[in-house]
Structures are given as C-alpha cells and as structure tokens.
Design an enzyme around this catalytic site. Structure first.
Site, PDB file in Angstrom:
ATOM      1  N   ASP A  25       0.828  -1.195   0.000  1.00 40.98           N
ATOM      2  CA  ASP A  25       0.000   0.000   0.000  1.00 40.98           C
ATOM      3  C   ASP A  25       0.869   1.254   0.000  1.00 40.98           C
ATOM      4  O   ASP A  25       1.851   1.342   0.741  1.00 40.98           O
ATOM      5  CB  ASP A  25      -0.899  -0.018   1.245  1.00 40.98           C
ATOM      6  CG  ASP A  25      -1.785   1.195   1.356  1.00 40.98           C
ATOM      7  OD1 ASP A  25      -2.635   1.387   0.482  1.00 40.98           O
ATOM      8  OD2 ASP A  25      -1.610   1.966   2.322  1.00 40.98           O
TER       9      ASP A  25
ATOM     10  N   GLU B 129       1.673  -0.503  -5.027  1.00 41.02           N
ATOM     11  CA  GLU B 129       0.757   0.587  -5.343  1.00 41.02           C
ATOM     12  C   GLU B 129       1.655   1.801  -5.520  1.00 41.02           C
ATOM     13  O   GLU B 129       2.141   2.363  -4.532  1.00 41.02           O
ATOM     14  CB  GLU B 129      -0.253   0.819  -4.219  1.00 41.02           C
ATOM     15  CG  GLU B 129      -1.234   1.924  -4.557  1.00 41.02           C
ATOM     16  CD  GLU B 129      -2.151   2.284  -3.394  1.00 41.02           C
ATOM     17  OE1 GLU B 129      -3.298   2.688  -3.652  1.00 41.02           O
ATOM     18  OE2 GLU B 129      -1.723   2.175  -2.232  1.00 41.02           O
TER      19      GLU B 129
END
Length: 725
Positions: free
Chosen positions: A342, A378
C-alpha cells in the site's frame, strides 16, 4: 518467578516448549518492564535488565502460548525532542505474533490530556488497550506446497476477508466473515470456477478501528490502519484471539494452496495506527518515537506522506529490519505467496524525494526469501512527487493506474484516447520496457476496493458517500465514470442493457490485455455500493458482497438472471485468456514479423473500422473511438519452458466505443475466415452456438459501445520445433 537473561534475537516473544524469550528494541527508554497479564486484571512485571545493541531481553520459564503480555517503557516524555516514553501506557510488542482484544477509546490510551495537550497523561492504559499474545509456532503444514504460478498464468482476485464471506449463503453462520470462511469449499469453488489463481487479501495485519470512526458509529472496515505487522487480525478469527487466529489463518492458506490458489497480502508498511501528535500511544510511539517515525524539523510533529497522520522512517535500520523480518515471517511461517504494498512510494522516501534506489528496495532485492515471491507496488502516495507509476525497480510489478484511467476513458467516450489505449492494451511498454521489465510488470485493473465497483462505474456520474458522515466530501471526485443515461438505480430497460454491455466491455478488455489482470471481488456478479466510492468505514451490507442467490452456490437464479449472465461471461473471458498464450505474452510486441516464425505478417497490427491500417493521423484524431487489433498467434516471440516454439490461434479485437453503431470491415490479407467467439452486444456475451463465420472483407455492423472478438485457427503450429531466441 524465575527470570533468565535470554537472547536479543529473535525479537518478539519466542516460545520454545519450556518457556518464552522476550526481546524488544528501544533506544529511547531508560528501562523496560515486561508485563505478564492475568485474566483477573492483574499483571506481573519483569524488568528486562539485559541489553544488547538497545535490545532489552529476558527468558521466562513456564510462560506458555496464550499468555497475554505488554511492555512499559520508562524514560523521557519530551515531545519537543520527539520523545514520548510513558510507563503508564501498556505497549504492544512490535513483533507480537498475535494480539488480543480491542482498543477502548478513552483518554487512558493517549499520552496527553484531551483538554490540555501539553500535559503528560499518567492514566493507566492497560484495561483499555490491546495486548500481545505468546503463540505456539507449531502447525502441521503436511505436504503444503506453494503454487508458484508464473505471472503470465496469473489472474488476481482482490477481496476482503469479511466482505467476501459475510453474506455467502453456502457458509455456516459462525464462519462468515472469517479466515475459516475463506477456506470453505463454497468460496474456493467459486474462485476456482472463475479461474482465479491468486487471492489478494485486503489488510489482515492486526489493525485498529479509529477513535473518530468509533465515535461516529462506524468502523475502519478496509483495515489500512496497522498496529501489528506480524499478527493476523483477530476479528477475522472464528474461534478465539489468544493465538487461534494464527492457526486459522494458516489453515486457510493451506486450503487455498490445495486448490492451486496463491495468497497475496495487501500490506501497510508506510504508517501505523498511532496517528499524528494527537494520536494514541499504543506501541511504537511509546517505545522509541524518533526511531520509528519521520518527524518534522519540530520533533513534536510527524511527516505525513500517507494522509494518515504519520509515516514510518524508512532510513531507520530498525524500521527496515522490522519490515524485512515481517515479510520473511509471513512467507516462511505463514506460507503466503506475495505482497501488494500500500502507498509503496512512501517506502522509497529515505529523505524527502521518492528514491528508486532506496535502502528498502536494496534489501528486498538481495533477500533470498522475499525476492522470490510476488511483489506488487501501489506506485503512489499523497506526498509531493508521489505518483510513480512505471518507476519501480525491475523486480517489482505495479498496479497500473494509467491502465485503469485509460480504459475507463475509452469506454465512456473521452476524446484523444486511442493512442494511449493501444499502449495500455499491449502491456504499457512506455512505462516498463526501458528498465528491462516485461508486459507482466503491469497489474491491470479497472476497479479495486478504492473507488466505484464495476456496477457503480457504469451507473453513477458522481460519488454518493453521504453514509460516511463527511457530507460527501471524502473520496475521489473525478472517477472517469459514466452513468449510462440515468444516475443510480433505474428500471429503464435501455439503460440497464447499456450498463450490462459496458460491464462486459470492461471485463473483456481487462482479460484480453497484455499484463496481469486483477478483478475486484464481486464485480463478476455486479456488486454495488450504491454509489459510495470510499466505503472504507462501511462494515455493513453496503460493502459486503451480496451473493446473487440463496441456494448456496452463489451463481444466481436462472439463465436470464443478469448477475448470473455476467458471472458466466467473466468465467468465459478468464478461460479464453487462459487457453490462449497470445493474450498473455511474456515479451512486448515488435510491430513487425518475427524472425524464425515462418509468418510474413506482423505480430500485431492496427486497423481503422474501414479495415485500413491505422496512420498517425488516425491515432491523433480527437474523435476517433473505434479500431481493430490483429493479434498474430503465429508470431509469438518468446519460447516455451523447454525452448519450444509457442503458437496460438490469431484474433481480431474490434472496439467500438462510439455512442452509435458503426460498420467494421474485417481486414484483408490477415486471414480468410474468422469465427465470432465473443460479442459484448449480446446478453450472454459468448455465443452459445460458438459464433458465426465471417470472411475477410466482410462488413459487420457493431452495436454502439460493444466489442466482438474474432478467432482464426493457428497456421503452421510447429509444435515440436525448437525456438531459440
């Protein structure tokens, strides 16, 4: 109580069958107490007198699995120097393998008083916070083997443990919303029938429900608020949180592996649940605030490139060690197959700028364990210069946000889209080829947990996040969505037919693009969040997957059920991709005939709807919204595993993203006879009669916003020929 010196490594609580070794790092504290917690609310304190390289440690005989514990750090509370030690706060072990309980959001868990932030708070947090748990590391993995699916065979399914299983009619009530629910045959059968090879789980590291959300009657449903990087989230366990969550998670991984499905974890190493200077003191902040967090020039405050209040200090050797230890633990002890990082751009911030050569990437590159699993970035954060799509090191794959945006733009009718769409469809060579990566570096997706579901993408122009309690201010406002003529739910049959067609267009485009496709859970059955594009706090039926029927198979009721039709179409597209290597090439297209293939046709060709090869003028046309792509299955440049030549059928992909029907001419000189195998204009999408035959030069009238796929059998298969290139 006997207390032995113990060892400084490994960090955390290590049970050996006779007792437990405890080790914790802190350079800021003057002394540290280990607190063994009892069910009557009392605790036994043991001072960790031994210290090696700022790791305090002790071995306590007789401490068994299931024992709850925490630490108290005695030392300076001087926020102006970045120091926040406070022995009144019971602290979680950063290396805890399991965590029990939840945070009771009172003033006790904060290091200051609500009415006077400058005053130190000496209220005891122990009755109000979570506790670490000693676990038994033994588990019978049997003959468990990782599937080790290569990227070109991978189909990723992003899912939430609770959201996927909470309403499944085939699951017993007690297993819904749990790791055991993931392992249930009803869920696994759905995944294998869909052709999924990798289950990418939204955060399962122990996370915390934010104080603000709890006060609003909401929860941190998504889980991007980690407090334990080694501990499976306890609320997803069906039968206890004193270590049972570890066993249940391992059992789920084992069951998924038996079905050939890899497990990828969405991990949040960029920040923790302790927030900014006004956040709680739960673990890292009280142990060694300046070693764990990026502080500003005024050490009272935190650098925040994540939008959550803090960012971990990626140039700290102790933070880097913790992250690498955590990754190795989940691979070696929990048998997971990869990670999606993330806000991964934050991991590359050693100082301020995003640095592709940062220490973290160096460590991952040389690590013999972590470097061998799937690593997905990401590739952005919310800090300056944080959008880094295409800029991660060669070992990494990336969520391709540019793919998502361009495919959405094409099908909603945005001008000047074709040229970039061609790049996205063919693996985004403009992003990945210059640093030696292949098309498989691109994780392609149209939707994910963050944003509209597929159903909502074609049903809403605007977000509708009122349920989040922020007056619809939260969430992305520019969604590249189109409501197909009516906002939200409607009974208009024309609008509904168009929406169904658009969903089929997106699924077909995704599955026939070069790269690695990722589906968001429930998109295959048109899951809706009623226009909420930021359901991070909606732990309820708004965000949980509403399975299509009540008979337990999750397939919908009847052949005419639109959700069943979409599910069957999605399955067909996944399997079409699986059956044909021309859709999952490991090398970029050359745009010319491939030497040694005995085929004088280019490996790829682009045509206007009239069947003429595309010119630069065609690509540059602002109004252009349609084209045909020829994929030559007889000109695949990469060899098979044993050096054999790979050959496949050839395909024509016809894209009509225009708002009106258009005539398409089947190109001449690229095959005499074709068969229509997909037509998104049809309700079933994949003709049950295996499609009609068409010949070169035939004029086909394509429905507005539709996509047929034509197939031509392989020529000169050359199955046994060696292909060394």
């Amino acid at each position: 109580m006997q207390v032995w010196p113990g060892e400084a490594y490994p960090l955390g609580a290590t049970y050996d069958g006779a007792g437990t070794n405890f080790a914790v790092f802190t350079e800021a504290a003057d002394r540290v107490e280990l607190c063994l917690l009892h069910d009557d609310g009392s605790e036994t304190a043991v001072e960790l007198r031994e210290s090696d390289a700022f790791v305090r440690h002790a071995y306590v005989p007789g401490v068994m699995p299931g024992q709850r514990y925490g630490f108290r750090a005695h030392g300076p509370y001087e926020p102006e120097r970045g120091l926040r030690c406070n022995s009144a706060k019971l602290l979680l072990d950063p290396y805890a393998r399991a965590i029990s309980g939840a945070v009771d959001w009172g003033e006790e868990v904060y290091g200051y008083h609500f009415g006077a932030p400058e005053r130190r708070n000496d209220l005891d947090s122990a009755p109000h916070t979570m506790t670490s748990v000693v676990v038994n590391p033994y588990f019978d993995w049997g003959d468990d083997r990782r599937p080790r699916t290569e990227y070109h065979h991978t189909v990723i399914y992003e899912a939430h443990v609770k959201g996927l299983t909470m309403r499944h009619p085939g699951l017993p009530e007690e297993l819904r919303g749990t790791y055991a629910g993931l392992a249930h045959p009803a869920v696994i059968d759905h995944l294998t029938g869909l052709g999924v090879t990798a289950l990418e789980l939204m955060p399962v590291h122990q996370f915390v429900n934010d104080h603000r959300l709890v006060d609003m009657g909401l929860n941190n449903y998504w889980g991007y608020n980690t407090i334990g990087f080694f501990a499976p989230h306890n609320a997803y366990a069906s039968w206890g949180d004193r270590g049972q969550q570890v066993l249940e998670f391992k059992s789920a991984v084992k069951a998924l592996h038996e079905a050939g499905i890899e497990v990828i974890l969405d991990v949040v190493y960029n920040h923790t649940a302790e927030g900014n200077h006004l956040g709680p003191t739960l673990s890292f902040k009280g142990l060694d605030n300046p070693s764990y967090y990026r502080l500003t020039d005024d050490p009272r405050y935190y650098m925040d490139t994540t939008g959550t209040g803090n960012s971990l200090l990626m140039r700290s050797p102790h933070v880097l060690q913790m992250i690498m230890d955590s990754l190795r633990y989940w691979v070696t002890e929990m048998h997971v197959d990869g990670f999606r990082f993330d806000l991964a751009a934050t991991l590359a911030r050693q100082f301020h700028e995003v640095d592709r050569l940062s220490s973290f990437f160096d460590l991952v590159q040389q690590d013999p364990v972590v470097s061998q699993v799937k690593l997905i970035a990401e590739p952005w954060d919310v800090g300056e210069g944080g959008y880094q799509v295409g800029n991660f090191p060669p070992l990494w794959t990336e969520w391709n946000g540019k793919y998502r945006d361009t495919v959405r733009d094409l099908w909603r009718g945005e001008p000047r889209t074709l040229a970039e769409f061609a790049s996205r469809l063919t693996g985004s060579s403009d992003l990945y080829q210059d640093d030696g990566r292949r098309p498989l570096a691109s994780i392609n997706f149209v939707t994910c947990h963050d944003g509209f579901t597929l159903h909502d993408l074609v049903s809403y122009n605007d977000k509708h996040n009122e349920a989040n309690g922020e007056d619809n201010r939260d969430g992305e406002s520019h969604n590249r969505s189109w409501n197909s003529g009516a906002e939200g739910e409607t009974g208009d049959p024309e609008v509904l037919r168009l929406r169904a067609r658009q969903m089929r267009n997106f699924i077909a485009t995704l599955m026939l693009s070069q790269g690695v496709p990722m589906l968001s859970h429930g998109d295959e059955v048109a899951r809706t969040q009623r226009g909420n594009n930021n359901a991070y706090c909606q732990d309820n039926e708004l965000a949980w997957l509403d399975w299509p029927d009540g008979d337990g198979d999750g397939d919908g009721d009847g052949e005419d059920d639109p959700r069943r039709q979409l599910l069957e179409f999605t399955r067909a597209m996944v399997w079409l991709r699986k059956d044909h290597p021309v859709f999952r090439r490991r090398r970029f297209f050359h745009g010319r005939p491939v030497e040694g293939t005995h085929d004088d046709l280019s490996d790829i060709a682009w045509f206007t709807p009239e069947g003429a090869e595309m010119t630069q003028r065609d690509w540059d046309s602002a109004r252009a919204s349609a084209l045909t792509v020829f994929l030559n299955g007889n000109a695949i440049s990469e060899p098979g595993q044993r050096g054999e030549r790979i050959t496949d059928d050839s395909f024509l992909l016809m894209f009509n993203a225009s708002p009106k029907p258009l005539d398409f001419v089947v190109p001449v000189d690229h095959g005499r006879q074709w068969q229509v195998v997909v037509d998104t204009a049809r309700a079933d999408g994949v003709p049950a009669d295996t499609g009609r035959k068409v010949t070169a030069g035939t004029r086909l009238t394509l429905t507005d916003r539709s996509m047929p796929v034509l197939q031509r059998p392989v020529i000169n298969p050359g199955v046994n020929s060696l292909f060394l290139i």
